[in-house]
Design an enzyme around this catalytic site. Structure first.
Site, PDB file in Angstrom:
ATOM      1  N   HIS A  99     -58.838   3.111  60.794  1.00 55.87           N
ATOM      2  CA  HIS A  99     -59.131   2.764  62.075  1.00 55.87           C
ATOM      3  C   HIS A  99     -60.377   3.434  62.583  1.00 55.87           C
ATOM      4  CE1 HIS A  99     -56.557  -0.431  61.810  1.00 55.87           C
ATOM      5  NE2 HIS A  99     -56.658  -0.874  63.088  1.00 55.87           N
ATOM      6  N   ASP A 161     -53.015   5.065  72.674  1.00 55.37           N
ATOM      7  CA  ASP A 161     -52.602   3.828  73.436  1.00 55.37           C
ATOM      8  C   ASP A 161     -52.306   2.588  72.236  1.00 55.37           C
ATOM      9  OD1 ASP A 161     -53.336   4.975  75.315  1.00 55.37           O
ATOM     10  OD2 ASP A 161     -55.254   3.970  75.559  1.00 55.37           O
ATOM     11  N   GLU A 272     -53.396   6.898  83.424  1.00 53.07           N
ATOM     12  CA  GLU A 272     -54.261   6.380  82.981  1.00 53.07           C
ATOM     13  C   GLU A 272     -55.237   5.679  84.011  1.00 53.07           C
ATOM     14  OE1 GLU A 272     -55.233   4.637  79.165  1.00 53.07           O
ATOM     15  OE2 GLU A 272     -53.974   6.023  77.961  1.00 53.07           O
TER      16      GLU A 272
HETATM   17  P1  FAD Z   1     -58.542   6.700  59.452  1.00 51.69           P
HETATM   18  O1  FAD Z   1     -59.736   5.915  59.891  1.00 51.69           O
HETATM   19  O2  FAD Z   1     -58.045   6.274  58.230  1.00 51.69           O
HETATM   20  O3  FAD Z   1     -59.037   8.200  59.143  1.00 51.69           O
HETATM   21  C1  FAD Z   1     -59.681   8.978  60.383  1.00 51.69           C
HETATM   22  C2  FAD Z   1     -60.215  10.358  59.778  1.00 51.69           C
HETATM   23  O4  FAD Z   1     -59.131  11.051  59.390  1.00 51.69           O
HETATM   24  C3  FAD Z   1     -61.159  10.334  58.384  1.00 51.69           C
HETATM   25  O5  FAD Z   1     -61.937  11.305  58.455  1.00 51.69           O
HETATM   26  C4  FAD Z   1     -59.951  10.396  57.247  1.00 51.69           C
HETATM   27  O6  FAD Z   1     -60.487  10.942  56.258  1.00 51.69           O
HETATM   28  C5  FAD Z   1     -59.107  11.616  57.991  1.00 51.69           C
HETATM   29  N1  FAD Z   1     -57.664  11.366  57.378  1.00 51.69           N
HETATM   30  C6  FAD Z   1     -56.915  10.034  57.630  1.00 51.69           C
HETATM   31  N2  FAD Z   1     -55.619  10.519  57.013  1.00 51.69           N
HETATM   32  C7  FAD Z   1     -55.553  11.686  56.903  1.00 51.69           C
HETATM   33  C8  FAD Z   1     -54.744  12.878  56.268  1.00 51.69           C
HETATM   34  N3  FAD Z   1     -53.393  12.225  56.322  1.00 51.69           N
HETATM   35  N4  FAD Z   1     -54.963  14.141  56.293  1.00 51.69           N
HETATM   36  C9  FAD Z   1     -56.125  14.425  56.562  1.00 51.69           C
HETATM   37  N5  FAD Z   1     -57.281  13.715  57.005  1.00 51.69           N
HETATM   38  C10 FAD Z   1     -56.915  12.324  57.146  1.00 51.69           C
HETATM   39  N6  FAD Z   1     -57.186   7.500  69.566  1.00 51.69           N
HETATM   40  C11 FAD Z   1     -56.566   8.397  70.516  1.00 51.69           C
HETATM   41  O7  FAD Z   1     -56.642   9.445  70.776  1.00 51.69           O
HETATM   42  N7  FAD Z   1     -56.101   7.781  71.587  1.00 51.69           N
HETATM   43  C12 FAD Z   1     -55.973   6.338  71.458  1.00 51.69           C
HETATM   44  O8  FAD Z   1     -55.378   6.036  72.882  1.00 51.69           O
HETATM   45  C13 FAD Z   1     -56.617   5.661  70.610  1.00 51.69           C
HETATM   46  N8  FAD Z   1     -56.517   4.247  70.550  1.00 51.69           N
HETATM   47  C14 FAD Z   1     -57.120   3.612  69.486  1.00 51.69           C
HETATM   48  C15 FAD Z   1     -56.883   2.147  69.688  1.00 51.69           C
HETATM   49  C16 FAD Z   1     -57.664   1.315  68.554  1.00 51.69           C
HETATM   50  C17 FAD Z   1     -57.559  -0.100  68.742  1.00 51.69           C
HETATM   51  C18 FAD Z   1     -58.254   2.111  67.528  1.00 51.69           C
HETATM   52  C19 FAD Z   1     -58.927   1.398  66.248  1.00 51.69           C
HETATM   53  C20 FAD Z   1     -58.355   3.541  67.443  1.00 51.69           C
HETATM   54  C21 FAD Z   1     -57.927   4.267  68.423  1.00 51.69           C
HETATM   55  N9  FAD Z   1     -57.852   5.859  68.539  1.00 51.69           N
HETATM   56  C22 FAD Z   1     -57.162   6.307  69.764  1.00 51.69           C
HETATM   57  C23 FAD Z   1     -58.807   6.257  67.557  1.00 51.69           C
HETATM   58  C24 FAD Z   1     -57.670   6.794  66.394  1.00 51.69           C
HETATM   59  O9  FAD Z   1     -56.889   7.581  66.648  1.00 51.69           O
HETATM   60  C25 FAD Z   1     -58.486   7.610  65.171  1.00 51.69           C
HETATM   61  O10 FAD Z   1     -59.646   6.465  64.904  1.00 51.69           O
HETATM   62  C26 FAD Z   1     -57.744   7.519  64.028  1.00 51.69           C
HETATM   63  O11 FAD Z   1     -58.526   8.248  63.288  1.00 51.69           O
HETATM   64  C27 FAD Z   1     -57.361   6.408  63.307  1.00 51.69           C
HETATM   65  O12 FAD Z   1     -56.292   6.530  62.567  1.00 51.69           O
HETATM   66  P2  FAD Z   1     -56.230   6.128  61.044  1.00 51.69           P
HETATM   67  O13 FAD Z   1     -55.043   6.277  60.573  1.00 51.69           O
HETATM   68  O14 FAD Z   1     -56.634   4.580  60.848  1.00 51.69           O
HETATM   69  O15 FAD Z   1     -57.239   7.203  60.416  1.00 51.69           O
END
Ligand code: FAD
Length: 518
Positions: A99, A161, A272
């Site tokens: 994400h 969120d 918020e």
């Molecule tokens: P990915 O997109 O898969 O990875 C993100 C980064 O972390 C990459 O660089 C990846 O290589 C690295 N990574 C992933 N897993 C690991 C691991 N296990 N160890 C080390 N590195 C790793 N953020 C907030 O803070 N607050 C919010 O309210 C919020 N709301 C959101 C709502 C939506 C609909 C979306 C799409 C995103 C939101 N986000 C929010 C952002 C979100 O926290 C970040 O984009 C987060 O990185 C997404 O998590 P993911 O598991 O999809 O990570």
């Protein structure tokens, strides 16, 4: 730290001198020989899937996707890449739920590790004469943690969120939501981590043990190691939530109330807010599923075309009698300066409250509006500059907020640990302002992506020009010079940590901070 650095320096020389001299075309073959409990995929469908993300704008194609069954699968793969030395150009990207917004969980020609496959033993919940905690896999989704911990009447204290994100993904950034003013971001609510570093070493770390690695990884953008396990602090979970929204037309009154509400003895559990610019038919829109306290007055409130600021509050309810809760909430609301006819209140279960964005996701998916480009921009803005920012950005640059919410809320810096890698403004209170825009297809075939991107650029240029001390959250830059400016005085520490824990710059290449060459 120094000993570790010297040991690593030596192993880098050995790895480089005796590297396997594999040409890039032999990489899939060399990976196929790895002894794994899980498996690697090389088929187009898997590779294509691993080259997408929520931002839907960047696509980097990996050569393989690892579905790890164990931590040792991850360690074996990274060790293998490390021992190939820097000349192989092979990199490794942990993919949580994918994400990210600009390819951060992708790698061009490298290996993507699908962290959700890392299902370790059951989540372990620990209760005793200490703050309760749960041990979870780094690839676990927060929504699953919520459901599991609720079986014990417990839940994590700090959230995002949206809960369909992984632990490793949010801890690599910070994890911020309306509870952060009270408990800090998610990275302030972790007690212990298990990490596979960029050399393939498996290390347990905490405040007491390997603390440098512990602080590096939290907010570390995946640069120092892969989070394979995390110990998350819990609290007693409320059964119900009183969820309140009120409107302001005066920005000063809005922020004054927000800042008062995040003070130490706040009566609320979640704070918020969001901005509403030029949205017609507003009352039928922003308060959906909320009940007006005074329906007659509310029906007379005409919001069309105005810029408004919506304060969003939540009060958790455990087993207190409802009339006591209501009295307390009313007393605190009476101290606020919102437009009196715009008080809207609803009561929902804790799960409904926390998983609220998923409801919107379902609606958008059903209309084909979820998998569109998301040119989001997230900023941390010092309190002293928030009024200048609002005047220019909400007054001039942004002309409407119909393409997605614009969140705005303050947090207390004292709840953030300055030893972590995340970069925040240097003021006691700073605001998160999140432009969560979707580039939705228009009837004329365009989807406004270019317009949104140029708007984001204008906002960033304004912040830069006026030297507002703004920091990007979920940062995205293209050059190391820009990254240096982002980290400021923290850059040298960040760079040193990289040299120690991932000396060949194997990990998280999608962040584009370091290149794999030494
Ligand atoms: P990915 O997109 O898969 O990875 C993100 C980064 O972390 C990459 O660089 C990846 O290589 C690295 N990574 C992933 N897993 C690991 C691991 N296990 N160890 C080390 N590195 C790793 N953020 C907030 O803070 N607050 C919010 O309210 C919020 N709301 C959101 C709502 C939506 C609909 C979306 C799409 C995103 C939101 N986000 C929010 C952002 C979100 O926290 C970040 O984009 C987060 O990185 C997404 O998590 P993911 O598991 O999809 O990570």
């Amino acid at each position: 730290f120094l000993k570790r650095f010297i040991a690593l320096f030596l192993s880098c020389i050995i790895a480089t001198r005796f590297n396997l001299c594999l040409s890039n075309s032999n990489i899939p073959f060399s990976l196929k020989t790895l002894p794994l409990e899980g498996h690697l995929s090389f088929d187009e469908t898997s590779l294509n899937k691993a080259s997408t993300d929520f931002g839907n704008r960047y696509q980097y194609h990996p050569v393989a996707v690892l579905h790890p069954n164990s931590v040792s699968d991850i360690a074996t793969t990274i060790k293998h890449v490390f021992h190939m030395g820097p000349s192989s150009h092979l990199t490794v990207a942990a993919r949580g739920h994918g994400h990210s917004l600009q390819g951060q969980s992708q790698t061009h020609g490298g290996v993507v590790i699908k962290m959700e496959s890392l299902k370790q033993s059951e989540m372990q919940i620990h209760v005793g004469n200490f703050t309760p905690y749960v041990d979870v896999s780094g690839g676990e989704l927060w929504i699953n943690i919520l459901h599991e911990t609720l079986r014990y009447g417990l839940a994590p204290r700090s959230w995002t969120d949206y809960l369909h994100l992984t632990v490793g993904g949010t801890l690599s950034n910070a994890g911020v939501s309306g509870q952060a003013f009270k408990h800090g971001p998610q990275i302030s609510n972790v007690q212990q981590l298990q990490i596979v570093t960029g050399t393939g070493e498996v290390v347990n770390c905490s405040e007491e043990k390997n603390e440098e690695l512990f602080h590096s990884v939290l907010g570390g953008l995946g640069q120092f190691g892969i989070i394979t396990q995390a110990r998350i602090l819990l609290e007693e979970a409320p059964s119900m939530v009183k969820w309140i929204r009120v409107l302001y037309s005066d920005f000063e009154a809005f922020t004054r109330d927000q800042e008062r509400l995040i003070s130490q003895d706040s009566a609320f559990d979640y704070i918020e807010g969001f901005v509403i610019i030029n949205r017609t038919g507003l009352l039928n829109n922003w308060r959906s599923s909320f009940n007006p306290q005074d329906p007659v007055q509310a029906s007379h409130f005409n919001s069309d075309g105005k810029t408004l600021f919506c304060l969003e509050l939540a009060k958790y309810i455990n087993f207190q009698p409802m009339d006591i809760v209501n009295q307390e909430v009313e007393r605190h609301l009476s101290e606020l300066n919102y437009i009196q006819s715009t008080l809207f209140v609803t009561e929902v279960t804790y799960v409904e409250f926390l998983d609220r964005v998923h409801v919107s996701e379902m609606k958008l998916r059903s209309k084909g509006l979820w998998d569109v480009p998301h040119p989001w921009l997230n900023l941390f803005i010092p309190k002293s500059k928030i009024h200048n920012f609002a005047q220019v950005v909400f007054g001039n640059i942004l002309t409407q907020t119909s393409n997605g919410p614009v969140l705005i809320y303050p947090v207390n810096k004292s709840k953030w640990d300055n030893r972590s890698s995340v970069v925040i403004p240097d003021e006691d209170i700073f605001y998160l302002v999140a432009f969560l825009t979707s580039a939705v297809p228009c009837s004329n075939g365009s989807h406004g992506l270019e317009h949104i991107l140029s708007q984001n650029k204008r906002i960033l240029e304004y912040c830069e020009r006026e030297n507002l001390g703004v920091k990007q959250y979920l940062p995205h830059y293209n050059t190391q010079e820009e990254w240096r400016a982002h980290f400021g005085t923290q850059w040298e520490t960040f760079r040193q940590r990289k040299l120690v824990y991932d000396p060949f710059a194997i990990l998280a290449p999608g962040q584009r901070i370091f290149q794999k060459t030494i």
